[in-house]
Design a protein around this motif. Structure first.
Motif, mmCIF file in Angstrom:
data_model
loop_
_atom_site.group_PDB
_atom_site.id
_atom_site.type_symbol
_atom_site.label_atom_id
_atom_site.label_comp_id
_atom_site.label_asym_id
_atom_site.label_seq_id
_atom_site.Cartn_x
_atom_site.Cartn_y
_atom_site.Cartn_z
ATOM 1 N N VAL A 126 -31.364 10.455 18.967
ATOM 2 C CA VAL A 126 -31.443 9.481 17.887
ATOM 3 C C VAL A 126 -30.897 8.154 18.407
ATOM 4 N N TYR A 127 -31.737 7.121 18.381
ATOM 5 C CA TYR A 127 -31.373 5.816 18.932
ATOM 6 C C TYR A 127 -31.105 4.832 17.789
ATOM 7 N N CYS A 128 -29.842 4.468 17.634
ATOM 8 C CA CYS A 128 -29.434 3.496 16.623
ATOM 9 C C CYS A 128 -28.725 2.315 17.283
ATOM 10 N N ASP A 129 -28.975 2.070 18.539
ATOM 11 C CA ASP A 129 -28.279 1.017 19.274
ATOM 12 C C ASP A 129 -28.912 -0.350 19.006
ATOM 13 N N ASN A 130 -28.085 -1.395 19.112
ATOM 14 C CA ASN A 130 -28.532 -2.782 18.968
ATOM 15 C C ASN A 130 -29.213 -3.041 17.612
ATOM 16 N N LYS A 131 -28.633 -2.520 16.552
ATOM 17 C CA LYS A 131 -29.217 -2.682 15.226
ATOM 18 C C LYS A 131 -28.339 -3.514 14.291
ATOM 19 N N GLY A 132 -27.196 -3.950 14.752
ATOM 20 C CA GLY A 132 -26.294 -4.700 13.884
ATOM 21 C C GLY A 132 -25.665 -3.855 12.799
ATOM 22 N N LEU A 133 -25.550 -2.557 13.021
ATOM 23 C CA LEU A 133 -25.016 -1.642 12.010
ATOM 24 C C LEU A 133 -23.508 -1.843 11.809
ATOM 25 N N LYS A 134 -23.066 -1.760 10.575
ATOM 26 C CA LYS A 134 -21.641 -1.803 10.265
ATOM 27 C C LYS A 134 -21.097 -0.422 9.903
ATOM 28 N N ASN A 186 -14.020 -1.126 22.519
ATOM 29 C CA ASN A 186 -13.719 -1.110 21.096
ATOM 30 C C ASN A 186 -12.320 -1.688 20.874
ATOM 31 N N LEU A 187 -11.676 -1.327 19.775
ATOM 32 C CA LEU A 187 -10.364 -1.890 19.438
ATOM 33 C C LEU A 187 -9.318 -0.797 19.252
ATOM 34 N N LEU A 188 -9.462 0.302 19.958
ATOM 35 C CA LEU A 188 -8.526 1.419 19.837
ATOM 36 C C LEU A 188 -7.177 1.063 20.437
ATOM 37 N N THR A 189 -6.112 1.523 19.809
ATOM 38 C CA THR A 189 -4.767 1.315 20.340
ATOM 39 C C THR A 189 -4.125 2.622 20.797
ATOM 40 N N SER A 190 -4.803 3.730 20.526
ATOM 41 C CA SER A 190 -4.276 5.037 20.909
ATOM 42 C C SER A 190 -5.441 5.969 21.238
ATOM 43 N N ILE A 191 -5.160 7.007 22.015
ATOM 44 C CA ILE A 191 -6.179 8.014 22.304
ATOM 45 C C ILE A 191 -6.570 8.707 20.996
ATOM 46 N N LYS A 234 -16.605 -2.084 17.005
ATOM 47 C CA LYS A 234 -15.331 -2.654 16.549
ATOM 48 C C LYS A 234 -14.441 -1.572 15.940
ATOM 49 N N ILE A 235 -14.514 -0.395 16.497
ATOM 50 C CA ILE A 235 -13.778 0.744 15.959
ATOM 51 C C ILE A 235 -12.295 0.628 16.302
ATOM 52 N N THR A 236 -11.458 0.758 15.304
ATOM 53 C CA THR A 236 -10.008 0.740 15.492
ATOM 54 C C THR A 236 -9.460 2.152 15.335
ATOM 55 N N SER A 237 -8.226 2.342 15.749
ATOM 56 C CA SER A 237 -7.594 3.646 15.569
ATOM 57 C C SER A 237 -7.434 3.974 14.092
ATOM 58 N N GLU A 238 -7.218 2.947 13.281
ATOM 59 C CA GLU A 238 -7.096 3.157 11.834
ATOM 60 C C GLU A 238 -8.454 3.501 11.214
ATOM 61 N N GLY A 239 -9.518 3.025 11.835
ATOM 62 C CA GLY A 239 -10.855 3.292 11.312
ATOM 63 C C GLY A 239 -11.438 4.616 11.764
ATOM 64 N N LEU A 240 -10.672 5.347 12.550
ATOM 65 C CA LEU A 240 -11.114 6.656 13.028
ATOM 66 C C LEU A 240 -10.602 7.722 12.060
ATOM 67 N N GLU A 241 -11.477 8.213 11.214
ATOM 68 C CA GLU A 241 -11.057 9.162 10.187
ATOM 69 C C GLU A 241 -10.611 10.496 10.790
ATOM 70 N N ASN A 247 -23.215 -2.338 18.322
ATOM 71 C CA ASN A 247 -23.312 -2.567 16.888
ATOM 72 C C ASN A 247 -22.017 -3.215 16.387
ATOM 73 N N LEU A 248 -21.814 -3.180 15.081
ATOM 74 C CA LEU A 248 -20.611 -3.762 14.469
ATOM 75 C C LEU A 248 -19.811 -2.703 13.725
ATOM 76 N N ILE A 249 -19.928 -1.473 14.146
ATOM 77 C CA ILE A 249 -19.286 -0.346 13.468
ATOM 78 C C ILE A 249 -17.765 -0.434 13.623
ATOM 79 N N ASP A 250 -17.048 -0.340 12.508
ATOM 80 C CA ASP A 250 -15.579 -0.397 12.567
ATOM 81 C C ASP A 250 -14.927 0.876 12.033
ATOM 82 N N VAL A 251 -15.733 1.799 11.519
ATOM 83 C CA VAL A 251 -15.208 3.049 10.985
ATOM 84 C C VAL A 251 -16.031 4.216 11.520
ATOM 85 N N LEU A 252 -15.348 5.225 12.015
ATOM 86 C CA LEU A 252 -16.010 6.459 12.423
ATOM 87 C C LEU A 252 -15.721 7.490 11.341
#
Length: 423
Positions: free
Chosen positions: A130-138, A205-210, A180-187, A155-160
């Protein structure tokens, strides 16, 4: 990162192949039985017209309609033979292309394609991808259940979210680079639910921790160019399949890379800690480690017995650090396992002692003034240049130093397998 096509991810299953063979076989036999009713066109019609209008010669033993029917039967027999050969070739090609006939059953493929998110592309020839790359997805769209390869980079994804991936339990490969995924945005448990995941890409991305917890079957974890400054204790517990850990270009310091934080990496082969903020050699590396990348740190010295617990290290990169001769014990690099040693862009004034098995040595851009065979040639090898202990060095870089040609003849006599030397 370029797209990786999951070759062989789909082939028709055996039952479909058999059904297809039977249909083609019945069709050809049916047509053979319908020869008398075959519609004449083109050359066939012209031949029939000639036969019905021309006078019968002595060689014409049959009336024109009968001869026309025989002509049609002959052509049809040839067609049938051709169709059967094509059928055999087609089936052979499908069977030859099969990796596992039951990987994606036909009904699963149809379900997969129907559930493809409208923002993405699901090629019918590779329904596992499944290819969802370069789509500007949030946000990550809901992923179909039979997805193995998921591309979400650029993309512009900030939450997993766990919800978007709740059906994707068969994922083997996911690319989340340059979002733009952050550690806080990783559920919580968003990754753990992917019990079959083997490759995880979350670079740039913007992770601060493993991320934690991680899928237990993971083999490659690529987290370069984030903002990671800590490795939680126990994050690698049970990660016996992980062989590659890439943490390049983060903010890791000495207290973050310890035996406690790396505990659980029992089969690690490659670790990349380049371009971090390390002042000393990382402690606690697994004894299975073969490739160690430490370029671009602030390392000044290497402990005397640092490699005692690393018997398999074959490639060591310490380019662009602050190593001087005083920080390198005499025989620290004299290891029988090491094949590639890179010490470029440091502060060395002398060539360190190397083992006879070393094949690639990078010493460019240091402060070395001269190279003598007695300094660089491994001991007890000058008289054994054809034996097991003969030097194996094939590539030597010395450019960017204060060395002036010519190259000492004794150096070339020592390293008889040398293919390239750069001064």
């Amino acid at each position: 990162m370029s797209k990786v096509w999951p070759w062989g991810s789909y082939t028709a299953n055996n039952s479909n192949l058999i059904r297809l063979c039977l249909l083609m076989h019945v069709w050809t036999r049916k047509k053979e039985g319908e020869t008398a009713d075959w519609t004449q066109t083109g050359e066939e019609s012209r031949r029939t017209k000639r036969l019905t209008t021309s006078p019968t010669t002595e060689t014409d033993t049959l009336p024109p309609p009968a001869q026309t029917k025989i002509s049609s039967m002959t052509e049809m027999s040839r067609l049938n033979l051709t169709m059967e050969w094509l059928m055999v070739a087609f089936v052979a090609l499908l069977l030859a292309s099969q990796v596992r006939s039951d990987e994606v059953p036909y009904e699963h493929m149809i379900s997969q394609l129907q559930a493809c998110p409208k923002e993405c592309h699901c090629p019918p020839s590779f329904p596992n991808a499944v290819y969802c790359d370069n789509k500007g997805l949030k946000r990550i769209p809901v992923i179909p259940p039979y997805t193995w390869y998921l591309y979400l980079q650029n993309n512009l994804i900030d939450v997993l979210s766990t919800d978007a991936l709740r059906n994707a339990t068969q994922l083997r490969w996911i690319n989340l680079n340059r979002n733009k995924i952050t550690s806080e945005g990783l559920e919580v448990d968003a990754l753990k639910a992917m019990s079959n995941l083997v490759h995880l890409y979350m670079e740039d991305n913007l992770l601060t921790s493993i991320p934690s917890p991680l899928p237990v079957k993971l083999e490659q974890l690529r987290l370069s160019r984030n903002r990671i400054s800590k490795i939680p204790a126990g994050v690698f517990s049970g990660m016996d399949h992980l062989t590659l850990l890439d943490l390049q270009s983060n903010k890791l310091q000495d207290d973050a890379v310890t035996e406690v934080s790396l505990k659980g990496l029992n089969n690690l082969i490659q670790i990349n800690l380049a371009k971090n903020q390390l002042n000393s050699m990382p402690l606690g590396l697994p004894h299975t480690t073969t490739q160690i990348f430490l370029d671009g740190n602030n390392i000044e010295k290497i402990p005397v017995e640092y490699f005692k617990g690393l018997p398999k290290v074959a490639s060591l990169r310490l380019n662009r650090n602050k190593l001087a001769n005083g920080g390198i014990p005499k025989n620290v690099f004299n290891l029988s396992s090491i094949l590639d040693l890179q010490l470029s862009h440091n502060q060395l004034t002398e060539v360190p002692v190397i083992s006879s098995g070393l094949e690639h040595l990078h010493l460019d851009h240091n402060k070395i003034k001269s190279v003598n065979s007695s300094d660089i040639c491994p001991p007890d090898t000058l008289d054994d240049y054809l034996g097991e202990n003969s030097p194996r060095l094939r590539y030597l870089r010395l450019d960017g130093n204060e060395i002036k040609p010519p190259i000492p003849r004794e150096l070339m006599m020592c390293f008889r397998l040398l293919r390239a030397i750069v001064i």
